[in-house]
Design an enzyme around this catalytic site. Structure first.
Site, short mmCIF file in Angstrom:
data_model
loop_
_atom_site.label_atom_id
_atom_site.label_comp_id
_atom_site.label_asym_id
_atom_site.label_seq_id
_atom_site.Cartn_x
_atom_site.Cartn_y
_atom_site.Cartn_z
N ARG A 1 0.84 -1.18 0.00
CA ARG A 1 0.00 0.00 0.00
C ARG A 1 0.89 1.24 0.00
NH1 ARG A 1 -4.57 1.09 4.44
NH2 ARG A 1 -2.76 1.44 5.74
N THR B 1 -0.88 7.64 -0.91
CA THR B 1 -2.20 7.53 -1.56
C THR B 1 -3.05 6.42 -0.95
OG1 THR B 1 -1.45 5.87 -3.16
CG2 THR B 1 -1.15 8.20 -3.76
N ASP C 1 0.27 -2.70 12.40
CA ASP C 1 0.73 -3.12 11.07
C ASP C 1 1.02 -4.61 11.11
OD1 ASP C 1 2.56 -3.79 8.88
OD2 ASP C 1 2.52 -1.64 8.48
N ASP D 1 4.54 -5.82 9.77
CA ASP D 1 5.64 -5.47 10.68
C ASP D 1 5.60 -6.32 11.94
OD1 ASP D 1 6.80 -3.61 9.04
OD2 ASP D 1 5.81 -1.88 9.97
C1 PRP Z 1 -1.25 -4.36 4.58
C2 PRP Z 1 -2.13 -5.58 4.69
C3 PRP Z 1 -2.92 -5.54 3.43
C4 PRP Z 1 -3.11 -4.06 3.22
C5 PRP Z 1 -4.49 -3.68 3.63
O1 PRP Z 1 -0.19 -4.61 3.76
O2 PRP Z 1 -1.40 -6.77 4.88
O3 PRP Z 1 -2.28 -6.14 2.33
O4 PRP Z 1 -2.14 -3.39 4.04
O5 PRP Z 1 -4.73 -2.35 3.39
P1 PRP Z 1 -5.81 -1.86 2.34
O6 PRP Z 1 -7.04 -2.67 2.59
O7 PRP Z 1 -5.97 -0.41 2.68
O8 PRP Z 1 -5.28 -2.05 0.96
P2 PRP Z 1 0.97 -3.53 3.47
O9 PRP Z 1 0.58 -2.67 2.31
O10 PRP Z 1 1.27 -2.80 4.74
O11 PRP Z 1 2.17 -4.41 2.99
P3 PRP Z 1 3.02 -5.50 3.80
O12 PRP Z 1 2.15 -6.70 4.01
O13 PRP Z 1 4.14 -5.77 2.87
O14 PRP Z 1 3.46 -4.90 5.10
N1 URA Z 2 -2.55 -2.73 7.12
C1 URA Z 2 -2.20 -3.17 8.35
O1 URA Z 2 -1.28 -3.97 8.51
N2 URA Z 2 -2.92 -2.71 9.41
C2 URA Z 2 -3.93 -1.84 9.28
O2 URA Z 2 -4.54 -1.48 10.27
C3 URA Z 2 -4.26 -1.40 7.98
C4 URA Z 2 -3.56 -1.85 6.92
#
Ligand code: PRP
Ligand code: URA
Length: 268
Positions: free
Chosen positions: A163, A167, A259, A262
């Site tokens: 994400r 944006t 997160d 993380d």
């Molecule tokens: C997080 C999560 C989803 C997304 C959800 O991933 O694991 O994939 O955000 O958010 P959304 O519904 O607003 O799209 P992130 O983009 O943080 O990537 P990561 O898993 O690599 O940390």
């Molecule tokens: N992605 C995450 O990991 N946590 C949130 O709360 C939203 C998006």
């Protein structure tokens, strides 16, 4: 478990209860007891599933909330700020198994006779299309083993999305699923359904590859994400452990769990 039958018509006071019960489908296999109360007849009956039923809500017709006590207990541990990475990982894995139990409850069965050591008898096997698990990288990886524990023969595809911090829109960087996508059932895995951008984009990618039967399994969903996914893909049923309150200005789910990527991989 309660099944309600109207007796001399239903009094006005029963309306909310009748509506609540209609949201769930019960199959009465054996009536064991009958009691009269307030002009209504109640039967205590056995439900088909041994688990608690999933909660549904009219405002979110595509959503199934797994309300099993173990799921809710583990989810609270998962939310806690103090939960360390090792335990967080274990909890994601365990909750994924429990959600997968519910998400597989609608798989079709076909008869498959079996030889016991004593005689031939009727048996069952899951019929139809092969199941494919598709984690959305990174955090979806934490759910794969937990789901695969129930369906060890499932293939595993991968969708890489992150994400954009400004944006909040998804940026895709990887896509690999089995070639015969049109013949498969897909479980798309991601612990978080926040704005719904990542989930909607992942479903679109799967459909471009030929997939037609997709379920989305997550742990925590925000109303905004459920709505966005349902608007874009009303055919995709979402299974989660909780429908949380809202998103904050940064697109994080409240109360949420932070997160997920993380916390799973210890990268904060
Ligand atoms: C997080 C999560 C989803 C997304 C959800 O991933 O694991 O994939 O955000 O958010 P959304 O519904 O607003 O799209 P992130 O983009 O943080 O990537 P990561 O898993 O690599 O940390
Ligand atoms: N992605 C995450 O990991 N946590 C949130 O709360 C939203 C998006």
């Amino acid at each position: 478990m309660l099944v309600l039958r109207h007796h001399r018509g239903s009094p006005p006071a029963s309306t909310p209860l009748v509506q609540k019960i209609r949201q769930r489908i019960f199959v009465v296999t054996r009536v064991s007891r009958e009691a009269q109360h307030d002009g209504l007849v109640f039967f205590h009956a056995r439900e088909v599933s041994s688990f608690c039923p999933m909660d549904t809500t009219p405002a979110f017709p595509t959503l199934r909330i797994v309300s099993h006590p173990l799921v809710q207990h583990k989810l609270s541990l998962l939310r806690a700020r103090a939960t360390p990475t090792k335990i967080f990982k274990e909890l994601v894995d365990e909750i994924a198994t429990l959600i997968a139990y519910e998400a597989t409850s609608e798989l079709q069965l076909e008869s498959a006779p079996v030889e016991t050591p004593l005689e031939r008898t009727k048996g069952m096997r899951v019929s139809g299309k092969k199941l494919t698990l598709v984690p959305i990288l990174r955090a979806g990886l934490g759910m794969v083993e937990g789901v695969a524990r129930l369906v060890p023969s499932a293939r595993v595809g991968h969708i890489g999305l992150y994400r954009d911090h400004d944006t909040l829109e998804p940026v895709d960087y990887y896509f690999k699923v089995p070639g015969d996508a049109s013949e498969r059932d897909f479980f798309l895995l991601d612990p978080m359904l926040a704005t719904g951008g990542s989930a909607a984009a992942a479903v679109s990618s799967l459909k471009r590859a030929g997939a037609t039967r997709i379920r989305f399994l997550c742990l925590v969903a925000a109303p905004e994400g459920v709505r966005r996914l349902a608007d874009a893909h009303p055919d995709v049923i979402v299974y989660c452990a909780s429908l949380d309150r809202e998103l904050n200005a940064q697109g994080y789910i409240l109360p949420g769990l932070g997160d997920a990527g993380d916390r799973l991989f210890g990268t904060r």
